[in-house]
Design a protein around this motif. Structure first.
Motif, PDB file in Angstrom:
ATOM      1  N   GLU A  55      -6.830   0.222 -11.882  1.00 50.79           N
ATOM      2  CA  GLU A  55      -6.924  -0.941 -11.003  1.00 50.79           C
ATOM      3  C   GLU A  55      -5.714  -1.844 -11.215  1.00 50.79           C
ATOM      4  O   GLU A  55      -5.165  -1.918 -12.315  1.00 50.79           O
ATOM      5  N   ALA A  56      -5.298  -2.514 -10.159  1.00 51.57           N
ATOM      6  CA  ALA A  56      -4.136  -3.392 -10.258  1.00 51.57           C
ATOM      7  C   ALA A  56      -4.200  -4.450  -9.163  1.00 51.57           C
ATOM      8  O   ALA A  56      -5.088  -4.432  -8.306  1.00 51.57           O
ATOM      9  N   TYR A  57      -3.238  -5.378  -9.194  1.00 46.65           N
ATOM     10  CA  TYR A  57      -3.171  -6.484  -8.243  1.00 46.65           C
ATOM     11  C   TYR A  57      -1.839  -6.446  -7.490  1.00 46.65           C
ATOM     12  O   TYR A  57      -0.894  -5.784  -7.899  1.00 46.65           O
ATOM     13  N   VAL A 140       0.260  -8.782 -16.539  1.00 43.36           N
ATOM     14  CA  VAL A 140      -1.121  -8.366 -16.258  1.00 43.36           C
ATOM     15  C   VAL A 140      -1.359  -6.883 -16.591  1.00 43.36           C
ATOM     16  O   VAL A 140      -1.865  -6.111 -15.785  1.00 43.36           O
ATOM     17  N   THR A 174      -1.638 -13.547 -10.048  1.00 47.18           N
ATOM     18  CA  THR A 174      -2.187 -12.443  -9.266  1.00 47.18           C
ATOM     19  C   THR A 174      -2.497 -12.911  -7.852  1.00 47.18           C
ATOM     20  O   THR A 174      -2.874 -14.054  -7.626  1.00 47.18           O
ATOM     21  N   GLU A 177      -7.672  -9.666  -4.667  1.00 53.31           N
ATOM     22  CA  GLU A 177      -8.555  -9.098  -5.681  1.00 53.31           C
ATOM     23  C   GLU A 177      -7.958  -7.816  -6.259  1.00 53.31           C
ATOM     24  O   GLU A 177      -7.129  -7.151  -5.622  1.00 53.31           O
ATOM     25  N   LYS A 178      -8.409  -7.470  -7.447  1.00 46.07           N
ATOM     26  CA  LYS A 178      -7.988  -6.213  -8.060  1.00 46.07           C
ATOM     27  C   LYS A 178      -8.481  -5.042  -7.208  1.00 46.07           C
ATOM     28  O   LYS A 178      -9.615  -5.052  -6.718  1.00 46.07           O
ATOM     29  N   SER A 179      -7.628  -4.029  -7.035  1.00 49.17           N
ATOM     30  CA  SER A 179      -7.975  -2.873  -6.205  1.00 49.17           C
ATOM     31  C   SER A 179      -7.643  -1.585  -6.934  1.00 49.17           C
ATOM     32  O   SER A 179      -6.831  -1.558  -7.872  1.00 49.17           O
ATOM     33  N   ASP A 180      -8.256  -0.490  -6.495  1.00 56.13           N
ATOM     34  CA  ASP A 180      -8.011   0.814  -7.095  1.00 56.13           C
ATOM     35  C   ASP A 180      -6.622   1.325  -6.723  1.00 56.13           C
ATOM     36  O   ASP A 180      -6.135   1.107  -5.610  1.00 56.13           O
ATOM     37  N   THR A 181      -6.001   2.027  -7.650  1.00 59.46           N
ATOM     38  CA  THR A 181      -4.731   2.693  -7.383  1.00 59.46           C
ATOM     39  C   THR A 181      -4.957   4.198  -7.305  1.00 59.46           C
ATOM     40  O   THR A 181      -5.955   4.719  -7.798  1.00 59.46           O
ATOM     41  N   TYR A 210       5.006  -2.397 -11.816  1.00 58.64           N
ATOM     42  CA  TYR A 210       5.202  -3.270 -10.665  1.00 58.64           C
ATOM     43  C   TYR A 210       6.658  -3.241 -10.210  1.00 58.64           C
ATOM     44  O   TYR A 210       7.578  -3.324 -11.031  1.00 58.64           O
TER      45      TYR A 210
END
Length: 268
Positions: A55-57, A140, A174, A177-181, A210
């Motif tokens: 997960e990442a932003y 992060v 950030t 919201e955090k989302s799946d990669t 990033y």
């Protein structure tokens, strides 16, 4: 407020664009195992590929004159400030082990008289060469691959660092919201299906970090990215490719950054 509205509009456009690219370029009928077999038959070499997602932003940071305001704390060196970058020469060269340069530098970089905000950086073996030792800024839970967030130490023929350059991102926050990669395996497969990996090529390394998506002064917006280094077999030259870790869309280079003696192409 205007900046963040502009960022939101741009991110929405990039999301739509990358989703369209994904739909147009990726053959949904092929399984991952079939495609990796095709890659091997094309003499594309790679190691075991992770199928795990994380997960990442989206994140943002700014480049201001924070480094210049703290230059007075640096000792035993002659620093200059040029375009948001410190360029400094040590009064006495610093000996390092050429086989393990980070062992010495990791201890020194914590000293605020040696380096400003040194704890914000991490050694990057993949971006370093025999003459240049590269550290990248952390954020992060990931690393930032950008010329605007790195330290480069330069070595002489006696395995001593004699000078360095430093850039730094401030006010990292950030966005959304955090989302799946996507997984490492999926990123490499998409890069192959975009015809971005020539035959007779070796995948030298892959990293999830990033990279810069857009600049809306004074802010920079960064997106989680699979960075894939490919090397023609029997060649020292490495080229960096980028895949959007949210959507799988390819990210084209806009300028050459993070460039060193063994790397062609760059990351903004």
């Amino acid at each position: 407020m205007v900046t963040f509205i502009a960022i939101d509009i741009f991110l929405f456009g990039m999301f739509r664009q990358n989703m369209n690219m994904q739909a147009e370029n990726v053959s949904q009928g092929n399984t991952n195992s079939t495609i990796t077999k095709e890659m091997k038959s094309d003499q594309i070499k790679f190691g075991d590929l992770s199928t795990s997602q994380s997960e990442a932003y989206y994140i943002s940071g700014s480049q201001n004159d924070g480094l210049r305001s703290m230059m007075g704390q640096l000792a035993n060196q002659t620093p200059h400030y040029v375009g948001h970058e410190i360029q400094s020469e040590f009064k006495q060269p610093v000996d390092v082990d050429p086989k393990n340069p980070s062992k010495t530098i990791n201890a020194l970089i914590k000293d605020s008289s040696f380096m400003i905000d040194g704890n914000d950086y991490k050694y990057s073996k993949d971006l370093s060469t025999d003459q240049t030792i590269v550290y990248v800024q952390k954020a992060v839970g990931q690393e930032i691959y950008s010329s605007e967030a790195q330290i480069k130490f330069f070595m002489n023929e006696n395995n001593q660092i004699v000078n360095y350059t430093q850039t730094h991102l401030d006010d990292i926050t950030t966005l959304r919201e955090k989302s799946d990669t996507i997984s490492e395996q999926r990123a490499l497969i998409w890069l192959y299906q975009y015809n971005e990996i020539p035959n007779n090529t070796q995948v030298a390394w892959t990293k999830l970090g990033y990279t810069k998506l857009i600049t809306v002064e004074p802010d920079r917006v960064f997106i989680p990215t699979w960075i894939i280094a490919i090397r023609p077999q029997n060649s020292p030259q490495v080229q960096l490719k980028r895949i959007n870790a949210f959507t799988g869309g390819i990210i084209r280079e806009t300028n050459a950054e993070l460039k060193n003696g063994q790397t062609n192409g760059g990351i903004s």
